[in-house]
Structure formats: structure tokens, C-alpha cells
Design a protein around this motif. Structure first.
Motif, PDB file in Angstrom:
ATOM      1  N   PRO A  36     -13.641  10.830  -6.340  1.00 25.02           N
ATOM      2  CA  PRO A  36     -13.722  11.803  -5.249  1.00 25.02           C
ATOM      3  C   PRO A  36     -13.210  11.262  -3.933  1.00 25.02           C
ATOM      4  O   PRO A  36     -12.826  12.016  -3.053  1.00 25.02           O
ATOM      5  CB  PRO A  36     -15.224  12.104  -5.168  1.00 25.02           C
ATOM      6  N   VAL A  37     -13.200   9.926  -3.775  1.00 25.95           N
ATOM      7  CA  VAL A  37     -12.748   9.369  -2.501  1.00 25.95           C
ATOM      8  C   VAL A  37     -11.273   9.045  -2.499  1.00 25.95           C
ATOM      9  O   VAL A  37     -10.758   8.480  -1.556  1.00 25.95           O
ATOM     10  CB  VAL A  37     -13.551   8.084  -2.166  1.00 25.95           C
ATOM     11  N   GLY A  38     -10.557   9.407  -3.566  1.00 27.66           N
ATOM     12  CA  GLY A  38      -9.122   9.198  -3.559  1.00 27.66           C
ATOM     13  C   GLY A  38      -8.705   8.039  -4.443  1.00 27.66           C
ATOM     14  O   GLY A  38      -9.379   7.682  -5.384  1.00 27.66           O
ATOM     15  N   LEU A  39      -7.551   7.450  -4.154  1.00 26.50           N
ATOM     16  CA  LEU A  39      -7.019   6.363  -4.955  1.00 26.50           C
ATOM     17  C   LEU A  39      -7.984   5.191  -5.000  1.00 26.50           C
ATOM     18  O   LEU A  39      -8.560   4.816  -3.989  1.00 26.50           O
ATOM     19  CB  LEU A  39      -5.673   5.904  -4.372  1.00 26.50           C
ATOM     20  N   TRP A  40      -8.103   4.597  -6.184  1.00 26.89           N
ATOM     21  CA  TRP A  40      -8.976   3.433  -6.360  1.00 26.89           C
ATOM     22  C   TRP A  40      -8.162   2.163  -6.260  1.00 26.89           C
ATOM     23  O   TRP A  40      -7.331   1.880  -7.097  1.00 26.89           O
ATOM     24  CB  TRP A  40      -9.647   3.485  -7.739  1.00 26.89           C
ATOM     25  N   ILE A  41      -8.434   1.399  -5.214  1.00 29.89           N
ATOM     26  CA  ILE A  41      -7.777   0.097  -5.030  1.00 29.89           C
ATOM     27  C   ILE A  41      -8.700  -0.762  -4.220  1.00 29.89           C
ATOM     28  O   ILE A  41      -9.387  -0.273  -3.343  1.00 29.89           O
ATOM     29  CB  ILE A  41      -6.437   0.234  -4.295  1.00 29.89           C
ATOM     30  N   ILE A  42      -8.769  -2.034  -4.497  1.00 28.66           N
ATOM     31  CA  ILE A  42      -9.502  -2.954  -3.654  1.00 28.66           C
ATOM     32  C   ILE A  42      -8.583  -4.105  -3.323  1.00 28.66           C
ATOM     33  O   ILE A  42      -8.038  -4.714  -4.206  1.00 28.66           O
ATOM     34  CB  ILE A  42     -10.797  -3.457  -4.313  1.00 28.66           C
ATOM     35  N   GLY A  43      -8.368  -4.339  -2.056  1.00 25.33           N
ATOM     36  CA  GLY A  43      -7.446  -5.397  -1.676  1.00 25.33           C
ATOM     37  C   GLY A  43      -8.135  -6.433  -0.839  1.00 25.33           C
ATOM     38  O   GLY A  43      -8.772  -6.100   0.130  1.00 25.33           O
TER      39      GLY A  43
ATOM     40  N   HIS B 160       0.832  -1.209   0.000  1.00 20.54           N
ATOM     41  CA  HIS B 160       0.000   0.000   0.000  1.00 20.54           C
ATOM     42  C   HIS B 160       0.867   1.259   0.000  1.00 20.54           C
ATOM     43  O   HIS B 160       0.542   2.251  -0.667  1.00 20.54           O
ATOM     44  CB  HIS B 160      -0.933   0.004   1.207  1.00 20.54           C
ATOM     45  N   GLU B 161       1.966   1.229   0.749  1.00 20.61           N
ATOM     46  CA  GLU B 161       2.870   2.380   0.775  1.00 20.61           C
ATOM     47  C   GLU B 161       3.453   2.650  -0.609  1.00 20.61           C
ATOM     48  O   GLU B 161       3.559   3.807  -1.038  1.00 20.61           O
ATOM     49  CB  GLU B 161       3.994   2.128   1.787  1.00 20.61           C
ATOM     50  N   GLN B 162       3.823   1.600  -1.329  1.00 23.54           N
ATOM     51  CA  GLN B 162       4.388   1.754  -2.669  1.00 23.54           C
ATOM     52  C   GLN B 162       3.325   2.220  -3.666  1.00 23.54           C
ATOM     53  O   GLN B 162       3.601   3.059  -4.533  1.00 23.54           O
ATOM     54  CB  GLN B 162       5.007   0.435  -3.133  1.00 23.54           C
ATOM     55  N   LEU B 163       2.118   1.695  -3.558  1.00 12.69           N
ATOM     56  CA  LEU B 163       1.041   2.116  -4.451  1.00 12.69           C
ATOM     57  C   LEU B 163       0.741   3.603  -4.285  1.00 12.69           C
ATOM     58  O   LEU B 163       0.399   4.295  -5.248  1.00 12.69           O
ATOM     59  CB  LEU B 163      -0.228   1.308  -4.167  1.00 12.69           C
ATOM     60  N   ALA B 164       0.864   4.092  -3.068  1.00 11.59           N
ATOM     61  CA  ALA B 164       0.576   5.495  -2.791  1.00 11.59           C
ATOM     62  C   ALA B 164       1.552   6.446  -3.476  1.00 11.59           C
ATOM     63  O   ALA B 164       1.286   7.646  -3.587  1.00 11.59           O
ATOM     64  CB  ALA B 164       0.576   5.746  -1.283  1.00 11.59           C
ATOM     65  N   THR B 165       2.679   5.930  -3.965  1.00 14.90           N
ATOM     66  CA  THR B 165       3.661   6.758  -4.675  1.00 14.90           C
ATOM     67  C   THR B 165       3.440   6.722  -6.186  1.00 14.90           C
ATOM     68  O   THR B 165       4.296   7.179  -6.950  1.00 14.90           O
ATOM     69  CB  THR B 165       5.096   6.284  -4.366  1.00 14.90           C
ATOM     70  N   SER B 166       2.300   6.152  -6.624  1.00 19.71           N
ATOM     71  CA  SER B 166       1.903   6.112  -8.038  1.00 19.71           C
ATOM     72  C   SER B 166       2.737   5.158  -8.882  1.00 19.71           C
ATOM     73  O   SER B 166       2.814   5.314 -10.107  1.00 19.71           O
ATOM     74  CB  SER B 166       1.938   7.517  -8.659  1.00 19.71           C
TER      75      SER B 166
END
Length: 261
Positions: free
Chosen positions: A244-251, A193-199
């Protein structure tokens, strides 16, 4: 068209199409039953009860993983039900489950054996995961006992829990090739998740999470069985932030392995 052929059609659509356009209600939905003392499991026309080892610390791991997403909804203990999962998975951009799974349940009277995922109150079989045209999902993390394995249908391939989630229209899925260890997976999910947050692209984010995990690992955790069984299938593009709710990810992180399934 049988149920597996139907699933196959939607699986391919989910894996090949681009990010969905439907708006999510939540940026993150976390589900962790923690304890599995009385799980209702359907066996043909009967329902039986079973218990499995608890997953201590899974609720705290959800908190760590959810820190990059807002709004976040966390359901643990007896709130982590099958119905809560079914009602919210298609409208949540991040859904993370820490639970148990079974790659192949015992066949019923029809001869059908299929993968199953367990919640606080009951189990959900692969055939009960319904396809939808309204999924606000970019990525599913299905990290559990052999969630990339399942029933091999002649001419159609393996029907696994990962395949079932793809039938919902999910373009990218993290799944496992063997059983996974709970504590190692908790840590790997947080790093991912930390890495995904850096695009970063999803595949590079997974690679970097594994490298960081190995840098910090104990001698036992260096074993490939602790970290190498997690793979990505489908779309590898970075997560978008158009919602609108931010990054789209489902884990979906489903932990079994050393604790049993």
C-alpha cells in the motif's frame, strides 16, 4: 551454533527467498547523521568516544533519493540514531543511510574483530544486528568503505555488514568492494532510484545508473574508484508495487572513503 553460523543461516535464507510479504510502515526511511563529533563505541566492556569527518550534503542527498517514495521519513543530524535504525529498518521498505562504516574494528578480549556502522550517537557492530522473521524489505544499499569485506570465518565465508543485513531476511543488497567517494555516491544513488522507478531489474538499474553517471562525469569521476566498487548481490528482480505504501526498496548508503572512516 555460534553467532556467525546463525547469521550465515539467515543470510542464505534472505538471499535466496523471494520478496517478503510483510507490510511496511514507511515507503522510505532516510538516515544521515551528517556530523560525527561524539560517537560512543563499545570496546570490550568499555565505551570510548571518537569523532569522524562530517558528510556535508548527505541530508540533501536523502531528500533527492526519497522523491520517488511516499510516505517518506527523513532523520538527519542528532535524530539519526542507532535506535532509530534498529526500530525502523525491518518495517521500512526504503531505508537509506549516509554515514561512516568500518570493515573490521579492533578485536576485543575474545579476539573478535567485526564490521561496525556509525550513527549520530553510537556505533552498531555486526553481531548486534538481530535476525527477524518480519522484514518488509526488498533491497539494501550498503555503500560505504568496504561493506562487502569483513572477517573470513573458516568454512563459512566472509562476515561483512552486507552479510549482517542479509541475516535480516533481505533478498538483495548493494555493497562495495572498496572505499567510496561521498559526492559520487550521492549522485549514483539518485540515479539508481530513478532507474528503479521505471521497473527495471535491480542489476540493470545499477548498470544504467553507472552509464548515466559516466556520461555526466568529470575527468576525475571517470576513474573506476569513483563508481565501479558498487555491486549487487542476491535477487535481481524488479521492485514490486504490491505494498500500500508503494514500491518496496530499502537502501542503506553508508559513505566513507575520502573523508576517512
Amino acid at each position: 551454533m555460534n553467532q556467525y553460523a546463525f547469521s550465515y543461516t539467515y543470510s542464505m535464507q534472505g538471499l535466496l527467498k523471494g520478496p517478503p510479504v510483510h507490510q511496511a510502515n514507511y515507503a522510505f526511511l532516510g538516515i544521515a547523521p551528517v556530523q560525527f563529533d561524539d560517537i560512543v563505541v563499545r570496546r570490550d566492556s568499555r565505551y570510548v568516544h571518537k569523532s569522524m569527518p562530517g558528510l556535508t550534503g548527505s541530508d540533501n542527498a536523502l531528500v533527492n533519493s526519497s522523491s520517488h517514495y511516499k510516505p517518506a521519513v527523513l532523520l538527519s543530524g542528532n535524530k539519526a540514531t542507532r535506535l532509530a535504525f534498529q526500530e525502523n529498518i525491518s518495517r521500512s521498505t526504503v531505508v537509506q543511510l549516509f554515514t561512516h562504516a568500518d570493515a573490521t574494528t579492533a578485536p576485543d578480549s575474545t579476539g573478535l574483530a567485526e564490521p561496525t556502522i556509525f550513527f549520530a550517537d553510537s556505533a552498531l557492530r555486526l553481531s548486534e544486528i538481530q535476525a527477524s522473521q518480519h522484514v518488509a524489505t526488498q533491497l539494501v544499499l550498503l555503500l560505504a568503505c568496504k561493506t562487502g569485506l569483513g572477517i573470513n570465518q573458516k568454512g563459512e565465508g566472509v562476515f561483512s555488514l552486507a552479510r549482517g543485513l542479509a541475516s535480516l531476511g533481505v533478498p538483495s543488497i548493494l555493497t562495495t568492494l572498496w572505499s567510496v567517494e561521498d559526492k559520487s555516491t550521492y549522485r549514483l544513488s539518485q540515479l539508481f532510484h530513478e532507474q528503479l522507478a521505471t521497473s527495471l531489474p535491480k542489476d540493470i538499474a545499477l548498470q544504467q545508473a553507472k552509464l548515466q553517471f559516466l556520461d555526466e562525469a568529470s575527468t576525475l569521476e571517470l576513474l573506476p574508484s569513483e563508481w565501479a566498487g558498487i555491486i549487487l548481490i542476491g535477487n535481481t528482480d524488479p521492485l514490486t508495487s504490491s505494498s500500500p505504501v508503494g514500491l518496496w526498496i530499502i537502501g542503506v548508503l553508508v559513505i566513507s572513503g575520502s573523508l576517512g572512516s
